[in-house]
Design a protein around this motif. Structure first.
Motif, mmCIF file in Angstrom:
data_model
loop_
_atom_site.group_PDB
_atom_site.id
_atom_site.type_symbol
_atom_site.label_atom_id
_atom_site.label_comp_id
_atom_site.label_asym_id
_atom_site.label_seq_id
_atom_site.Cartn_x
_atom_site.Cartn_y
_atom_site.Cartn_z
ATOM 1 N N LEU A 154 53.207 58.858 33.296
ATOM 2 C CA LEU A 154 52.224 57.789 33.112
ATOM 3 C C LEU A 154 52.258 57.250 31.688
ATOM 4 N N VAL A 155 52.296 58.145 30.700
ATOM 5 C CA VAL A 155 52.346 57.710 29.303
ATOM 6 C C VAL A 155 53.643 56.947 29.032
ATOM 7 N N ALA A 156 54.746 57.393 29.627
ATOM 8 C CA ALA A 156 56.014 56.674 29.482
ATOM 9 C C ALA A 156 55.891 55.254 30.022
ATOM 10 N N ASP A 157 55.250 55.112 31.180
ATOM 11 C CA ASP A 157 55.045 53.779 31.763
ATOM 12 C C ASP A 157 54.208 52.899 30.841
ATOM 13 N N LEU A 158 53.174 53.467 30.253
ATOM 14 C CA LEU A 158 52.289 52.705 29.380
ATOM 15 C C LEU A 158 53.031 52.218 28.132
ATOM 16 N N LEU A 159 53.847 53.078 27.549
ATOM 17 C CA LEU A 159 54.606 52.694 26.347
ATOM 18 C C LEU A 159 55.577 51.560 26.647
ATOM 19 N N GLN A 160 56.228 51.639 27.805
ATOM 20 C CA GLN A 160 57.170 50.580 28.178
ATOM 21 C C GLN A 160 56.436 49.284 28.502
ATOM 22 N N GLU A 161 55.286 49.400 29.152
ATOM 23 C CA GLU A 161 54.496 48.211 29.458
ATOM 24 C C GLU A 161 53.994 47.547 28.179
ATOM 25 N N ALA A 162 53.713 48.356 27.149
ATOM 26 C CA ALA A 162 53.279 47.805 25.871
ATOM 27 C C ALA A 162 54.399 47.041 25.180
ATOM 28 N N GLY A 163 55.672 47.374 25.526
ATOM 29 C CA GLY A 163 56.791 46.628 24.971
ATOM 30 C C GLY A 163 57.824 47.433 24.227
ATOM 31 N N ALA A 164 57.757 48.772 24.302
ATOM 32 C CA ALA A 164 58.749 49.594 23.607
ATOM 33 C C ALA A 164 60.140 49.358 24.195
ATOM 34 N N ASP A 165 61.106 49.057 23.335
ATOM 35 C CA ASP A 165 62.486 48.823 23.774
ATOM 36 C C ASP A 165 63.321 50.100 23.754
ATOM 37 N N ARG A 166 62.829 51.098 23.017
ATOM 38 C CA ARG A 166 63.611 52.325 22.847
ATOM 39 C C ARG A 166 62.658 53.431 22.404
ATOM 40 N N ILE A 167 63.011 54.685 22.703
ATOM 41 C CA ILE A 167 62.210 55.839 22.316
ATOM 42 C C ILE A 167 63.077 56.799 21.511
ATOM 43 N N LEU A 168 62.529 57.303 20.414
ATOM 44 C CA LEU A 168 63.180 58.346 19.622
ATOM 45 C C LEU A 168 62.191 59.496 19.513
ATOM 46 N N THR A 169 62.583 60.673 19.993
ATOM 47 C CA THR A 169 61.666 61.807 19.997
ATOM 48 C C THR A 169 62.411 63.086 19.670
ATOM 49 N N MET A 170 61.696 64.215 19.692
ATOM 50 C CA MET A 170 62.320 65.502 19.348
ATOM 51 C C MET A 170 61.786 66.616 20.241
ATOM 52 N N THR A 171 62.700 67.445 20.733
ATOM 53 C CA THR A 171 62.397 68.684 21.462
ATOM 54 C C THR A 171 61.290 68.484 22.500
ATOM 55 N N LEU A 172 61.609 67.729 23.528
ATOM 56 C CA LEU A 172 60.690 67.603 24.653
ATOM 57 C C LEU A 172 60.550 68.941 25.360
ATOM 58 N N HIS A 173 59.375 69.228 25.847
ATOM 59 C CA HIS A 173 59.137 70.493 26.557
ATOM 60 C C HIS A 173 60.086 70.632 27.741
ATOM 61 N N SER A 174 60.389 69.506 28.389
ATOM 62 C CA SER A 174 61.326 69.507 29.506
ATOM 63 C C SER A 174 62.226 68.285 29.395
ATOM 64 N N SER A 175 63.532 68.499 29.507
ATOM 65 C CA SER A 175 64.465 67.383 29.368
ATOM 66 C C SER A 175 64.336 66.370 30.494
ATOM 67 N N GLN A 176 63.715 66.751 31.616
ATOM 68 C CA GLN A 176 63.575 65.808 32.718
ATOM 69 C C GLN A 176 62.644 64.647 32.366
#
Length: 325
Positions: A120-142
């Motif tokens: 859901l949060v991923a959908d919200l960020l993309q709807e806001a207009g994010a073109d790309r995501i840079l992050t670190m050590t996600l709890h799950s790679s999925q």
């Protein structure tokens, strides 16, 4: 006219920050050799948030640094407003730099009638207009699959491994310990870097809310043990892992994780912990009061250089994966 190495493929490189981790954003900009962009965030008495950029973003390659740390909902809302405002200001591209994506833990429907909040949060960020995501050590790679835009997933393995090598002579003679089966891959990568042994704790669920250690797979008898994980929250699982390792004959125990969230009784538990030290990176801003309250056991490692290198490579169109080779 000479072209700046940080202005090769697209508009000027611009880095801004939300309120959650300004020191990390400032350190990233120091490594990039550029000033932190100017913006203002105001929270009204009714809890509404307004953001405003104080410089032009037109055609810029904009990176917005924001960790999802306490207060998490405010951090997410502020980031979405910053993304939306950047797109409205004609930014050429907007990358959300999320050092700590806390909702990555909500990655599956493991109980009836719940939300998969990570998606859901991923959908919200993309709807806001994010073109790309840079992050670190996600709890799950999925969690990668929750995004339809490119995701660059950084790893802190090198930083954690180098830390162990600095603080422990002959670290290669020690054992990297995964506190559960889900952490084995991360522990194995760090053990490979150290050229050390590898072990993990096998757990069994004894109730709906309780998981107890059943066995330690590997040999820690008389050896320095390095416990690695993605994050520390209340430190309950950490206490369990350290105590179990000591019961199995471990010599000295060192802990290093990517995200030091340290909520609730975490600091008190770490102060009483039978471990030499507990290190985390600065993906989450750790107040000095918490570090002092740990009795000198808590340490913070910087990931600013790694994020700066990743931002530079994204901006210039180079591979991010080469940073880990």
């Amino acid at each position: 006219m000479e072209v700046s190495p940080l202005n090769i493929n697209r508009g000027p490189l611009l880095v801004f920050s939300g309120q959650s981790n300004i020191p990390l954003a400032q350190e990233i900009c120091q490594h990039l050799g550029i000033p932190l962009g100017r913006s203002e965030t105001v929270k009204f008495t009714n809890d509404n948030i307004i953001v405003q950029y104080e410089e032009s973003l037109r055609e810029g390659d904009v990176f917005i640094v924001q960790s999802f740390s306490t207060p998490v909902s405010d951090a997410i809302m502020e980031l979405m407003l910053l993304i939306d405002a950047a797109k409205s200001a004609s930014a050429g591209r907007v990358t959300a730099v999320i050092p700590y994506y806390s909702y990555a833990r909500s990655d599956k429907k493991d109980a009836p009638r719940i939300s998969i909040a990570g998606r859901l949060v991923a959908d919200l960020l993309q709807e806001a207009g994010a073109d790309r995501i840079l992050t670190m050590t996600l709890h799950s790679s999925q969690v990668h699959g929750f995004f339809k835009v490119p995701v660059d997933h950084l790893s802190s393995d090198r930083i954690l491994g180098e830390h162990f090598q600095r603080v422990v002579p002959h670290a290669h003679e020690g054992v990297v310990l995964a506190p559960d089966a889900g952490s084995i891959k991360r522990a194995a990568a760090i053990a490979h870097r150290l050229n050390s042994g590898l072990a993990f704790i096998d757990k069994q669920r004894t109730s709906d809310t309780t998981v107890d250690p059943r066995a330690l797979i590997g040999d820690v008898q008389g050896k320095n043990v390095f416990i690695v994980d993605d994050e520390i929250s209340t430190a309950g699982s950490l206490v369990e892992a350290v105590n179990f390792a000591k019961r199995m004959g471990a010599k000295d125990v060192y802990v290093a994780v990517t995200h030091g969230v340290y909520t609730g009784p975490a600091v008190e538990r770490i102060r009483a912990l039978d471990a030499v030290q507990v290190a985390s990176t600065n993906t989450v801003l750790v107040p000095e009061s918490k570090i002092e309250g740990s009795g000198g056991k808590m340490h913070v490692l910087s990931v600013a250089q790694l994020f700066a290198d990743a931002i530079r490579n994204i901006h210039t169109g180079e591979s991010v994966s080469t940073l880990f080779e």
